[in-house]
Design an enzyme around this catalytic site. Sequence first.
Site, short mmCIF file in Angstrom:
data_model
loop_
_atom_site.label_atom_id
_atom_site.label_comp_id
_atom_site.label_asym_id
_atom_site.label_seq_id
_atom_site.Cartn_x
_atom_site.Cartn_y
_atom_site.Cartn_z
N ARG A 35 6.93 -33.52 11.23
CA ARG A 35 5.93 -33.17 12.26
C ARG A 35 5.21 -31.87 11.92
O ARG A 35 4.06 -31.66 12.32
CB ARG A 35 6.59 -33.08 13.63
N HIS A 36 5.88 -31.01 11.17
CA HIS A 36 5.26 -29.72 10.82
C HIS A 36 4.09 -29.92 9.84
O HIS A 36 3.15 -29.13 9.84
CB HIS A 36 6.31 -28.78 10.23
N THR A 65 2.97 -1.28 8.71
CA THR A 65 3.36 -2.20 9.78
C THR A 65 3.52 -3.64 9.32
O THR A 65 4.10 -4.46 10.03
CB THR A 65 2.26 -2.22 10.86
N HIS A 98 9.27 -24.40 9.19
CA HIS A 98 8.22 -25.01 10.00
C HIS A 98 6.80 -24.78 9.48
O HIS A 98 5.94 -25.64 9.63
CB HIS A 98 8.27 -24.46 11.44
N CYS A 128 3.20 -3.15 3.98
CA CYS A 128 2.44 -1.94 4.31
C CYS A 128 3.21 -1.22 5.40
O CYS A 128 4.40 -1.50 5.59
CB CYS A 128 0.99 -2.26 4.70
N ASP A 171 0.88 -1.18 0.00
CA ASP A 171 0.00 0.00 0.00
C ASP A 171 0.91 1.23 0.00
O ASP A 171 2.14 1.11 -0.17
CB ASP A 171 -1.00 -0.04 1.17
C1 RB5 Z 1 -1.59 2.93 6.48
O1 RB5 Z 1 -1.56 4.16 7.14
C2 RB5 Z 1 -1.34 1.80 7.45
O2 RB5 Z 1 -2.42 1.65 8.30
C3 RB5 Z 1 -1.07 0.52 6.70
O3 RB5 Z 1 0.02 0.70 5.86
C4 RB5 Z 1 -0.75 -0.68 7.54
O4 RB5 Z 1 0.23 -0.40 8.48
C5 RB5 Z 1 -1.91 -1.37 8.13
O5 RB5 Z 1 -1.79 -2.40 8.80
#
Ligand code: RB5
Length: 149
Positions: free
Chosen positions: A132-133, A67, A98, A65, A8
Site C-alpha cells: 500500500r505504501h 537542526t 513506509h 545541519c 554544513d
Molecule cells: C546554521 O546556523 C543553521 O541555520 C543550519 O545549520 C540549519 O540548522 C538550518 O536549517
Amino acid sequence: MKVAVASDHGGIHLRQEITKLLEELDIRYEDFGCNCEGSVDYPDFALPVSEKVAAGEFDRAILICGTGIGMSIAANKVKGIRCALVHDVFSAKATRNHNDTNVLAMGERVIGAGLAREIATTWLGADYEGGRHATRIGKVSDYEERVEQ
Ligand code: RB5
C-alpha cells in the site's frame, strides 16, 4: 550499499560520528564536507549530494545541519529524493518501511551522538515494505512528473 554524507558548519561533529559509525558498520561512504572554518550554506551541500543519490551514484545519503531542517527542505526539492528529518528511532524505522526514504537528515543541535548513531543504524538497516505504501509514494512521484512538464 554506498552512502553519501555531508553537513554544513552546524553539523560537523555529528557528521564525524556518522562517518565513524559507517566505518564500524563496514558500509562504503563518501564524505562531501563541509571542510569549513566559518559558516556555509546548507543548500550547497544538500542539493549536489541529493542529485548524486537521485542519479544512482549513491544508494542513500545522510545530511546534517544544526537542526536538520534546512538540509531536509533542500534535499526534498530534488526529483526522486525522499528525505526524512528524523530525531527518534521509531521514525527512523517507519520512514524506511513506509516511505522508502533515500536521504536521512538530522540536527546536531537537537540530538546527541548516541541517539543519532542509533537512528542512523536503524535507518540503514530497515527495508521498504512496498504494498500500500507504493501507491502513496507513486502519487508523490506522479506529482513530480506533472509539475516538471
Ligand atoms: C546554521 O546556523 C543553521 O541555520 C543550519 O545549520 C540549519 O540548522 C538550518 O536549517
